[in-house]
Scaffold this motif. Structure first.
Motif, PDB file in Angstrom:
ATOM      1  N   ASP A  15       0.801  -1.311  -0.083  1.00  9.89           N
ATOM      2  CA  ASP A  15       0.085  -0.236  -0.066  1.00  9.89           C
ATOM      3  C   ASP A  15       0.933   1.229  -0.151  1.00  9.89           C
ATOM      4  OD1 ASP A  15      -2.527  -1.355  -0.223  1.00  9.89           O
ATOM      5  OD2 ASP A  15      -2.573  -1.528   2.055  1.00  9.89           O
ATOM      6  N   ASP A  16       2.047   0.893  -0.793  1.00  7.59           N
ATOM      7  CA  ASP A  16       2.903   2.277  -0.778  1.00  7.59           C
ATOM      8  C   ASP A  16       2.558   3.073  -1.907  1.00  7.59           C
ATOM      9  OD1 ASP A  16       4.874   4.234  -1.061  1.00  7.59           O
ATOM     10  OD2 ASP A  16       6.592   2.709  -1.391  1.00  7.59           O
ATOM     11  N   ILE A  17       1.515   3.893  -1.849  1.00  3.69           N
ATOM     12  CA  ILE A  17       0.841   4.754  -3.048  1.00  3.69           C
ATOM     13  C   ILE A  17       1.993   5.500  -3.683  1.00  3.69           C
ATOM     14  CG2 ILE A  17      -0.630   6.616  -3.634  1.00  3.69           C
ATOM     15  CD1 ILE A  17      -2.522   5.496  -1.491  1.00  3.69           C
ATOM     16  N   ALA A  18       2.784   6.263  -2.725  1.00  2.00           N
ATOM     17  CA  ALA A  18       3.695   7.186  -3.289  1.00  2.00           C
ATOM     18  C   ALA A  18       4.737   6.389  -4.201  1.00  2.00           C
ATOM     19  CB  ALA A  18       4.667   7.987  -2.134  1.00  2.00           C
ATOM     20  N   GLY A  19       5.139   4.978  -3.620  1.00  2.00           N
ATOM     21  CA  GLY A  19       5.814   4.192  -4.418  1.00  2.00           C
ATOM     22  C   GLY A  19       5.326   3.785  -5.707  1.00  2.00           C
ATOM     23  N   VAL A  20       4.269   3.592  -5.818  1.00  2.00           N
ATOM     24  CA  VAL A  20       3.572   2.942  -7.050  1.00  2.00           C
ATOM     25  C   VAL A  20       3.596   4.196  -7.993  1.00  2.00           C
ATOM     26  CG1 VAL A  20       1.225   2.630  -7.996  1.00  2.00           C
ATOM     27  CG2 VAL A  20       2.040   1.518  -5.948  1.00  2.00           C
ATOM     28  N   VAL A  21       3.296   5.416  -7.378  1.00  2.00           N
ATOM     29  CA  VAL A  21       3.161   6.843  -8.328  1.00  2.00           C
ATOM     30  C   VAL A  21       4.446   7.178  -8.955  1.00  2.00           C
ATOM     31  CG1 VAL A  21       2.556   9.203  -8.441  1.00  2.00           C
ATOM     32  CG2 VAL A  21       0.812   7.607  -7.191  1.00  2.00           C
ATOM     33  N   ALA A  22       5.681   6.826  -7.944  1.00  5.69           N
ATOM     34  CA  ALA A  22       6.794   7.166  -8.494  1.00  5.69           C
ATOM     35  C   ALA A  22       7.307   6.103  -9.634  1.00  5.69           C
ATOM     36  CB  ALA A  22       7.898   7.235  -7.347  1.00  5.69           C
ATOM     37  N   LEU A  23       6.828   5.061  -9.949  1.00  9.80           N
ATOM     38  CA  LEU A  23       7.191   4.211 -11.076  1.00  9.80           C
ATOM     39  C   LEU A  23       6.551   4.522 -12.125  1.00  9.80           C
ATOM     40  CD1 LEU A  23       7.240   0.941  -8.875  1.00  9.80           C
ATOM     41  CD2 LEU A  23       9.128   2.345  -9.622  1.00  9.80           C
ATOM     42  N   LEU A  24       5.289   5.475 -12.293  1.00  9.57           N
ATOM     43  CA  LEU A  24       4.369   5.698 -13.422  1.00  9.57           C
ATOM     44  C   LEU A  24       5.019   6.718 -14.360  1.00  9.57           C
ATOM     45  CD1 LEU A  24       1.130   6.273 -11.620  1.00  9.57           C
ATOM     46  CD2 LEU A  24       1.886   3.991 -12.726  1.00  9.57           C
ATOM     47  N   THR A  25       4.805   6.631 -15.689  1.00  9.58           N
ATOM     48  CA  THR A  25       5.060   7.711 -16.608  1.00  9.58           C
ATOM     49  C   THR A  25       4.225   8.757 -16.451  1.00  9.58           C
ATOM     50  OG1 THR A  25       3.743   6.655 -18.341  1.00  9.58           O
ATOM     51  CG2 THR A  25       6.086   5.720 -18.225  1.00  9.58           C
ATOM     52  N   GLU A  26       4.677   9.946 -16.992  1.00  7.81           N
ATOM     53  CA  GLU A  26       3.822  11.110 -16.788  1.00  7.81           C
ATOM     54  C   GLU A  26       2.461  10.805 -17.017  1.00  7.81           C
ATOM     55  OE1 GLU A  26       4.539  13.812 -15.409  1.00  7.81           O
ATOM     56  OE2 GLU A  26       6.380  13.602 -14.690  1.00  7.81           O
ATOM     57  N   ASP A  27       2.457  10.175 -18.399  1.00  6.68           N
ATOM     58  CA  ASP A  27       1.072   9.895 -19.085  1.00  6.68           C
ATOM     59  C   ASP A  27       0.353   8.703 -18.939  1.00  6.68           C
ATOM     60  OD1 ASP A  27       2.802   8.502 -20.482  1.00  6.68           O
ATOM     61  OD2 ASP A  27       1.856   9.305 -22.375  1.00  6.68           O
ATOM     62  N   ALA A  28       0.797   8.193 -17.635  1.00  9.04           N
ATOM     63  CA  ALA A  28       0.154   6.957 -17.178  1.00  9.04           C
ATOM     64  C   ALA A  28      -1.188   6.828 -17.039  1.00  9.04           C
ATOM     65  CB  ALA A  28       0.902   6.308 -15.934  1.00  9.04           C
ATOM     66  N   VAL A  29      -1.910   5.637 -17.501  1.00  7.27           N
ATOM     67  CA  VAL A  29      -3.526   5.660 -17.578  1.00  7.27           C
ATOM     68  C   VAL A  29      -3.985   4.327 -16.569  1.00  7.27           C
ATOM     69  CG1 VAL A  29      -5.309   5.042 -18.972  1.00  7.27           C
ATOM     70  CG2 VAL A  29      -3.539   6.605 -19.917  1.00  7.27           C
ATOM     71  N   VAL A  30      -4.931   4.591 -15.774  1.00 10.65           N
ATOM     72  CA  VAL A  30      -5.393   3.559 -15.113  1.00 10.65           C
ATOM     73  C   VAL A  30      -6.905   3.372 -15.559  1.00 10.65           C
ATOM     74  CG1 VAL A  30      -6.139   3.007 -12.610  1.00 10.65           C
ATOM     75  CG2 VAL A  30      -3.933   3.763 -12.970  1.00 10.65           C
ATOM     76  N   SER A  31      -7.203   2.245 -15.876  1.00  7.48           N
ATOM     77  CA  SER A  31      -8.839   1.966 -16.363  1.00  7.48           C
ATOM     78  C   SER A  31      -9.187   0.463 -15.733  1.00  7.48           C
ATOM     79  CB  SER A  31      -8.812   2.158 -17.687  1.00  7.48           C
ATOM     80  OG  SER A  31      -7.948   1.147 -18.718  1.00  7.48           O
ATOM     81  N   MET A  32     -10.424   0.476 -15.571  1.00  4.66           N
ATOM     82  CA  MET A  32     -11.028  -0.551 -14.965  1.00  4.66           C
ATOM     83  C   MET A  32     -12.121  -1.043 -15.529  1.00  4.66           C
ATOM     84  SD  MET A  32     -10.706   1.051 -11.166  1.00  4.66           S
ATOM     85  CE  MET A  32     -11.491  -0.307 -10.244  1.00  4.66           C
ATOM     86  N   PRO A  33     -12.223  -1.776 -16.743  1.00  7.18           N
ATOM     87  CA  PRO A  33     -13.358  -2.326 -17.447  1.00  7.18           C
ATOM     88  C   PRO A  33     -13.732  -3.320 -16.725  1.00  7.18           C
ATOM     89  CG  PRO A  33     -11.317  -2.883 -18.713  1.00  7.18           C
ATOM     90  CD  PRO A  33     -10.937  -1.770 -17.569  1.00  7.18           C
ATOM     91  N   PRO A  34     -15.167  -3.473 -16.412  1.00  6.31           N
ATOM     92  CA  PRO A  34     -16.124  -2.774 -17.143  1.00  6.31           C
ATOM     93  C   PRO A  34     -16.763  -1.488 -16.495  1.00  6.31           C
ATOM     94  CG  PRO A  34     -17.376  -4.690 -15.808  1.00  6.31           C
ATOM     95  CD  PRO A  34     -15.842  -4.573 -15.724  1.00  6.31           C
TER      96      PRO A  34
END
Length: 343
Positions: free
Chosen positions: A237-256
Motif C-alpha cells: 500500500d505504498d501509494i507514493a512508491g507506485v506513483v513514482a514508478l509511473l510515466t507522466e501520462d500513465a493511464v489507469v482503467s477498470m473495465p467494465p
C-alpha cells in the motif's frame, strides 16, 4: 522434406475422409491443431475471452455439421477461419456492442488508451498463447503476433465496424491474401480492399503513437525489475512508491467500470481517495501473464481472513516506467489463468 509433406497431406486426407463418414475422433484430430489459434482469432474480433470460447465451440460444431460440403478448394485452415469469422460477425450483429465514452480530458495525448470504454474487454491468458505469439504470420501481415494480442490493439479493434474488424485481422494480422478474404466473406477483392483501408485509418487513430508500445512485454532486466517493484509497492500500500514508478501520462482503467484516470496526479488522487479507501488495505499479488504483457492476479481477504482471488492487473511498460494499469474483476475469468482460487 517433400516426402514428409506428402505423408502429412495423405494423413490429413485420410482423416478428412473418415471424419466425413462420421468419425468424431478423426474430426478432433483434424481440427485440434487449429483450435487455439481460432479462439485467439475470435478473441481479437470480439474482445472477450468468454465469448471467444463460446464462438470456438460454435465454429467446431458448424464445421462438424457441414464437413461433408468441404471439397478442399481451400485449405482446411482457411475453411475453418471462414466459419469462425462469420460466426463472430453474426455475434457482433446480434450484440450491437458499441464503445461508450468515459470521463477524461478530451485533450489527452493518448485518448485511445482508455480501455474502460470497452466494457466487454477481457484479458487473454498467456498460457493459452504458448506457441502462437512466436508463430510467423502470412506474407501479407503487417503486425507481429505480440503486437496483435496487446490490450491496446484488441481494444482499438473494437472501435471498427464488424466487417472492417474482420478484414483487418484476416489481412494485417493473419496475412491472408485479398482474394482469400473475399472468398471467406463472400465479397469482391475491391470491397475487401476498401474496407481494409478504412479500418487501417481508424485503427491508426486509436493505437498508441509508437508501434513499439503495443508489445508491452519488458524488454530489459531493468524493465522486469520495474514490474516487480510495482507489485511490491502495491502489496505494501505504498501509494507514493507506485506513483513514482509511473510515466507522466500513465493511464489507469477498470473495465467494465467507467473508470479512467490519466497522469500521475490523477492516478495518485484516485488511489488515495477513491480506490484503496473503500477496499481492504491489504493485498497479495501473484505473477501471471495476459496479452503478452506482465500481469498479476490479486487477492483480498474475506471475512475469515483468507486470501481470495478477486481480479487481475495487466501492466504496460514503456521507457523505464509503468504506462498503464488495467484492472479486471475475476467473475470466474481467472480460472483460465491457472492461478489458485485461494492463497
Amino acid at each position: 522434406m517433400p516426402e514428409l509433406s506428402w505423408q502429412r497431406e495423405r494423413l490429413e486426407h485420410n482423416r478428412l475422409a473418415r471424419a466425413q463418414r462420421g468419425d468424431e475422433a478423426a474430426f478432433a484430430q483434424l481440427t485440434g491443431p487449429y483450435a487455439r489459434e481460432l479462439q485467439v482469432h475470435c478473441y481479437r474480433i470480439v474482445g472477450s475471452l468468454q465469448d471467444a470460447e463460446d464462438l470456438l465451440q460454435e465454429t467446431l460444431l458448424a464445421a462438424w455439421r457441414s464437413l461433408e460440403q468441404f471439397e478442399g478448394r481451400s485449405s482446411l485452415r482457411a475453411w475453418l477461419y471462414t466459419i469462425a469469422t462469420n460466426r463472430c460477425l453474426n455475434a457482433l450483429r446480434d450484440g450491437a456492442r458499441r464503445p461508450q465514452a468515459v470521463g477524461g480530458d478530451p485533450r489527452s495525448s493518448h485518448p485511445s488508451e482508455s480501455f474502460a470504454e470497452i466494457s466487454w474487454l477481457q484479458p487473454y491468458p498467456d498460457r493459452l498463447l504458448e506457441g502462437l505469439i512466436d508463430a510467423t504470420p502470412g506474407p501479407e501481415a503487417r503486425y507481429e503476433a505480440k503486437e496483435a494480442i496487446a490490450l491496446a490493439f484488441v481494444s482499438g479493434l473494437q472501435h471498427l465496424a464488424p466487417r472492417q474488424r474482420a478484414v483487418l485481422v484476416l489481412r494485417d494480422v493473419l496475412g491472408f491474401h485479398a482474394d482469400e478474404v473475399s472468398d471467406m466473406l463472400g465479397s469482391s477483392p475491391a470491397s475487401v480492399n476498401s474496407a481494409l483501408q478504412r479500418a487501417r485509418t481508424t485503427l491508426e487513430q486509436r493505437l498508441p503513437a509508437r508501434r513499439e508500445r503495443l508489445s508491452a512485454v519488458p524488454r530489459t532486466e531493468a524493465d522486469r525489475d520495474l514490474v516487480i517493484r510495482f507489485a511490491d509497492a502495491f502489496e505494501r500500500d505504498d501509494i507514493a512508491g507506485v506513483v513514482a514508478l509511473l510515466t507522466e501520462d500513465a493511464v489507469v482503467s477498470m473495465p467494465p467500470e467507467p473508470e479512467w484516470h490519466q497522469g500521475r496526479g490523477a492516478v495518485e488522487k484516485f488511489l488515495r481517495h477513491r480506490y484503496l479507501a473503500r477496499l481492504p488495505r491489504t493485498w497479495r499479488l501473484l505473477a501471471t501473464g495476459a496479452n503478452a504483457q506482465p500481469a498479476y492476479a490479486y487477492y483480498l481477504q474475506d471475512g475469515d481472513s483468507r486470501w481470495v482471488r478477486s481480479g487481475i492487473f495487466v501492466v504496460g511498460v514503456r521507457s523505464g516506467g509503468i504506462e498503464s494499469i488495467t484492472r479486471f474483476p475475476d467473475g470466474g475469468l481467472l480460472s483460465r489463468f491457472g492461478v489458485p482460487e485461494r492463497l
